[in-house]
Design an enzyme around this catalytic site. Structure first.
Site, PDB file in Angstrom:
ATOM      1  NE  ARG A 112      46.869  41.494  44.490  1.00  0.00           N
ATOM      2  CZ  ARG A 112      46.189  41.969  43.445  1.00  0.00           C
ATOM      3  NH1 ARG A 112      46.551  41.669  42.210  1.00  0.00           N
ATOM      4  NH2 ARG A 112      45.152  42.772  43.621  1.00  0.00           N
ATOM      5  CG  ASP A 113      46.946  45.243  41.708  1.00  0.00           C
ATOM      6  OD1 ASP A 113      47.473  44.867  40.647  1.00  0.00           O
ATOM      7  OD2 ASP A 113      45.779  45.680  41.762  1.00  0.00           O
ATOM      8  CG  HIS A 122      41.104  47.142  42.789  1.00  0.00           C
ATOM      9  ND1 HIS A 122      41.945  46.566  43.723  1.00  0.00           N
ATOM     10  CD2 HIS A 122      41.769  47.040  41.607  1.00  0.00           C
ATOM     11  CE1 HIS A 122      43.046  46.127  43.135  1.00  0.00           C
ATOM     12  NE2 HIS A 122      42.965  46.410  41.843  1.00  0.00           N
ATOM     13  CB  CYS A 146      46.699  43.327  35.656  1.00  0.00           C
ATOM     14  SG  CYS A 146      46.289  41.585  35.454  1.00  0.00           S
ATOM     15  CG  ASN A 167      46.336  49.274  42.271  1.00  0.00           C
ATOM     16  OD1 ASN A 167      47.312  48.611  41.979  1.00  0.00           O
ATOM     17  ND2 ASN A 167      45.129  48.755  42.369  1.00  0.00           N
TER      18      ASN A 167
HETATM   19  P1  HMG Z   1      46.051  26.448  34.776  1.00  0.00           P
HETATM   20  O1  HMG Z   1      47.270  26.304  33.937  1.00  0.00           O
HETATM   21  O2  HMG Z   1      44.710  26.334  34.121  1.00  0.00           O
HETATM   22  O3  HMG Z   1      46.142  25.467  36.048  1.00  0.00           O
HETATM   23  O4  HMG Z   1      46.152  27.862  35.499  1.00  0.00           O
HETATM   24  P2  HMG Z   1      45.652  23.983  36.220  1.00  0.00           P
HETATM   25  O5  HMG Z   1      44.562  23.981  37.224  1.00  0.00           O
HETATM   26  O6  HMG Z   1      45.376  23.354  34.878  1.00  0.00           O
HETATM   27  O7  HMG Z   1      46.942  23.286  36.851  1.00  0.00           O
HETATM   28  C1  HMG Z   1      48.146  23.158  36.099  1.00  0.00           C
HETATM   29  C2  HMG Z   1      49.313  22.915  37.026  1.00  0.00           C
HETATM   30  O8  HMG Z   1      49.524  24.076  37.830  1.00  0.00           O
HETATM   31  C3  HMG Z   1      49.125  21.784  38.028  1.00  0.00           C
HETATM   32  O9  HMG Z   1      50.405  21.202  38.230  1.00  0.00           O
HETATM   33  C4  HMG Z   1      48.701  22.451  39.278  1.00  0.00           C
HETATM   34  O10 HMG Z   1      49.018  21.756  40.474  1.00  0.00           O
HETATM   35  C5  HMG Z   1      49.512  23.727  39.210  1.00  0.00           C
HETATM   36  P3  HMG Z   1      50.759  19.747  37.622  1.00  0.00           P
HETATM   37  O11 HMG Z   1      49.721  18.835  38.216  1.00  0.00           O
HETATM   38  O12 HMG Z   1      50.608  19.926  36.148  1.00  0.00           O
HETATM   39  O13 HMG Z   1      52.171  19.551  38.105  1.00  0.00           O
HETATM   40  N1  HMG Z   1      48.819  24.789  39.958  1.00  0.00           N
HETATM   41  C6  HMG Z   1      49.348  25.525  40.942  1.00  0.00           C
HETATM   42  N2  HMG Z   1      50.564  25.553  41.502  1.00  0.00           N
HETATM   43  C7  HMG Z   1      50.751  26.408  42.534  1.00  0.00           C
HETATM   44  N3  HMG Z   1      49.799  27.244  42.994  1.00  0.00           N
HETATM   45  C8  HMG Z   1      48.580  27.259  42.442  1.00  0.00           C
HETATM   46  C9  HMG Z   1      48.326  26.367  41.366  1.00  0.00           C
HETATM   47  N4  HMG Z   1      47.230  26.152  40.615  1.00  0.00           N
HETATM   48  C10 HMG Z   1      47.541  25.184  39.754  1.00  0.00           C
HETATM   49  N5  HMG Z   1      47.639  28.087  42.923  1.00  0.00           N
HETATM   50  C11 HMG Z   1      45.611  29.300  37.349  1.00  0.00           C
HETATM   51  C12 HMG Z   1      45.099  28.310  36.325  1.00  0.00           C
HETATM   52  C13 HMG Z   1      44.409  29.915  38.043  1.00  0.00           C
HETATM   53  C14 HMG Z   1      46.470  28.541  38.365  1.00  0.00           C
HETATM   54  C15 HMG Z   1      46.458  30.363  36.623  1.00  0.00           C
HETATM   55  O14 HMG Z   1      45.695  30.887  35.595  1.00  0.00           O
HETATM   56  C16 HMG Z   1      46.933  31.460  37.526  1.00  0.00           C
HETATM   57  O15 HMG Z   1      47.739  31.254  38.420  1.00  0.00           O
HETATM   58  N6  HMG Z   1      46.456  32.705  37.299  1.00  0.00           N
HETATM   59  C17 HMG Z   1      46.791  33.828  38.145  1.00  0.00           C
HETATM   60  C18 HMG Z   1      46.887  35.100  37.353  1.00  0.00           C
HETATM   61  C19 HMG Z   1      47.143  36.258  38.282  1.00  0.00           C
HETATM   62  O16 HMG Z   1      47.644  36.114  39.367  1.00  0.00           O
HETATM   63  N7  HMG Z   1      46.787  37.500  37.814  1.00  0.00           N
HETATM   64  C20 HMG Z   1      46.963  38.689  38.568  1.00  0.00           C
HETATM   65  C21 HMG Z   1      46.026  38.816  39.731  1.00  0.00           C
HETATM   66  S1  HMG Z   1      44.407  39.381  39.262  1.00  0.00           S
HETATM   67  C22 HMG Z   1      44.546  41.109  39.262  1.00  0.00           C
HETATM   68  O17 HMG Z   1      45.616  41.640  39.358  1.00  0.00           O
HETATM   69  C23 HMG Z   1      43.273  41.940  39.203  1.00  0.00           C
HETATM   70  C24 HMG Z   1      42.928  42.591  40.540  1.00  0.00           C
HETATM   71  O18 HMG Z   1      43.955  43.445  40.995  1.00  0.00           O
HETATM   72  C25 HMG Z   1      41.617  43.403  40.396  1.00  0.00           C
HETATM   73  C26 HMG Z   1      41.626  44.372  39.210  1.00  0.00           C
HETATM   74  O19 HMG Z   1      42.541  45.216  39.119  1.00  0.00           O
HETATM   75  O20 HMG Z   1      40.712  44.260  38.419  1.00  0.00           O
HETATM   76  C27 HMG Z   1      42.686  41.531  41.633  1.00  0.00           C
HETATM   77 MG    MG Z   2      44.280  45.479  40.315  1.00  0.00          MG
END
Ligand code: HMG
Ligand code: MG
Length: 324
Positions: A34-35, A231, A264, A273
């Site tokens: 994933r990450d 993490h 990220c 990581n």
């Molecule tokens: P948004 O654009 O604000 O979404 O994104 P929304 O709620 O306004 O919805 C817009 C459209 O997207 C809608 O479709 C939803 O249905 C669709 P429409 O009605 O317009 O046709 N939609 C989705 N479709 C599929 N799956 C979904 C989904 N949600 C909405 N889940 C959102 C908000 C949260 C979805 C977006 O910002 C997002 O996906 N962000 C993810 C970013 C990400 O994955 N980052 C990496 C992971 S975090 C990380 O790596 C850190 C970590 O490792 C820890 C560390 O290292 O610190 C964990």
């Molecule tokens: Mg991370």
């Protein structure tokens, strides 16, 4: 006389020597699929991802974060979650105790994960406003509002929920992050019903004194190390030192990514990581049990490096099996 030159592992290195004040066993939460893969410029074919996860399980890892049910446009590298997850269905039967958590940001993501029978999910908050906005398109408070029904519904369905907290030490836009700000968001995630909180050093700027101070601040708020995981991203080479510090403070769940993959996409200054192999070398040397076979894991990371077309950044992988 034989021409076979024994490997360092065959020679019994690293020779285990226990050190006081450390856990007897550490659970590694493997985040490579994933990450790691979310940040690769190459999107791997789904069958390679499935084989990667099967090989990680074969090497003895029992918590493997498989993919994300986020918006596919936000993380195109993991847009094949619907195709990948069903391919993993046989693994928990083959490897008893195997958990395959997936990232879920909102109810739409939860619906997708539940439809495929996920048993473990993770929501992911930020300790800082800027990263919350960039990663989730919402403020910290709005993202907590978004998670509340996810955690509630998942818990009602018997699904375990981990909470991630990003930017616990430094933020690439805001600088040092105040400890009380980190504890407040972490506390909110646990109050929502997360059963484990993973403290993320997303850009890898943390150092051991900061880790100790943050864990003490959580303890002061009544949140002990049994609820916490760490993490660490290894951007500045601090991940292993920070991990050892966390172990000395009582933490026994450590996130790592095979071969040191990762980063990220919404924080450019984040790199991979802590490499699982580098972690294993240290844990094995400290006589701490993990159940993971270092040689098998390093071979897997070398195999994946071949598929990604770039060498593994893990020091242990390079030393054990070459650069891939
Ligand atoms: P948004 O654009 O604000 O979404 O994104 P929304 O709620 O306004 O919805 C817009 C459209 O997207 C809608 O479709 C939803 O249905 C669709 P429409 O009605 O317009 O046709 N939609 C989705 N479709 C599929 N799956 C979904 C989904 N949600 C909405 N889940 C959102 C908000 C949260 C979805 C977006 O910002 C997002 O996906 N962000 C993810 C970013 C990400 O994955 N980052 C990496 C992971 S975090 C990380 O790596 C850190 C970590 O490792 C820890 C560390 O290292 O610190 C964990
Ligand atoms: Mg991370």
């Amino acid at each position: 006389m034989t021409d076979h030159e024994p490997t360092v592992l065959e020679l019994g290195l690293p020779a285990p020597v226990r050190s006081d004040g450390l856990p007897a066993r550490v659970r590694i939460h493997e985040v490579g699929p994933r990450d790691g893969l979310q940040n690769e410029s190459v999107a791997l074919p789904v069958e390679v991802k499935a084989e990667f996860i099967a090989r990680l399980a074969g090497a003895g890892l029992r918590t493997i974060e498989a993919t994300s049910f986020v918006h596919p446009k936000w993380v195109p590298q993991l847009a094949d979650a619907e195709e990948l997850f069903p391919r993993l269905a046989g693994l928990p039967g083959e490897y008893p105790g195997l958990r395959l958590p997936v990232l879920v940001p909102n109810e739409r993501g939860l619906d997708r994960a539940l439809a495929l029978g996920a048993t473990d999910i993770a929501v992911f908050a930020s300790a800082t406003q800027t990263f919350a906005q960039r990663n989730l398109n919402r403020s910290v408070a709005e993202s907590l509002e978004m998670f509340a029904p996810v955690v509630r519904r998942a818990t009602e369905a018997g699904v375990a929920v981990r909470g991630y907290l990003s930017m616990c030490f430094g933020d690439p836009w805001e600088g040092p992050v105040p400890t009380d700000q980190v504890v407040a968001v972490g506390q909110a995630l646990l109050e929502q019903g997360c059963t484990e909180l993973s403290l993320g050093d997303t850009i890898g700027t943390g150092t051991p004194g900061q880790v100790e101070a943050l864990l003490a601040a959580f303890a002061g708020a009544g949140i002990g190390p049994e609820l916490l995981a760490v993490h660490f991203h290894d951007t500045y080479g601090q991940a292993l030192a920070n991990t050892l510090t966390a172990l000395r403070c009582g933490v026994s769940v450590v996130d790592a990514s095979a071969g040191g993959l990762g980063g990220c996409p919404y924080a450019k200054s984040a790199t991979g990581n802590l490499a699982t192999e580098d972690l294993l070398w240290m844990l094995q040397g400290l006589g701490i049990e993990t159940g993971v076979d270092l040689a098998a894991l390093a071979a897997t990371s070398q195999w994946l490096a071949g598929r990604l077309g770039r060498p593994s950044p893990s020091r242990a992988v390079r030393a054990l099996v070459g650069s891939g």
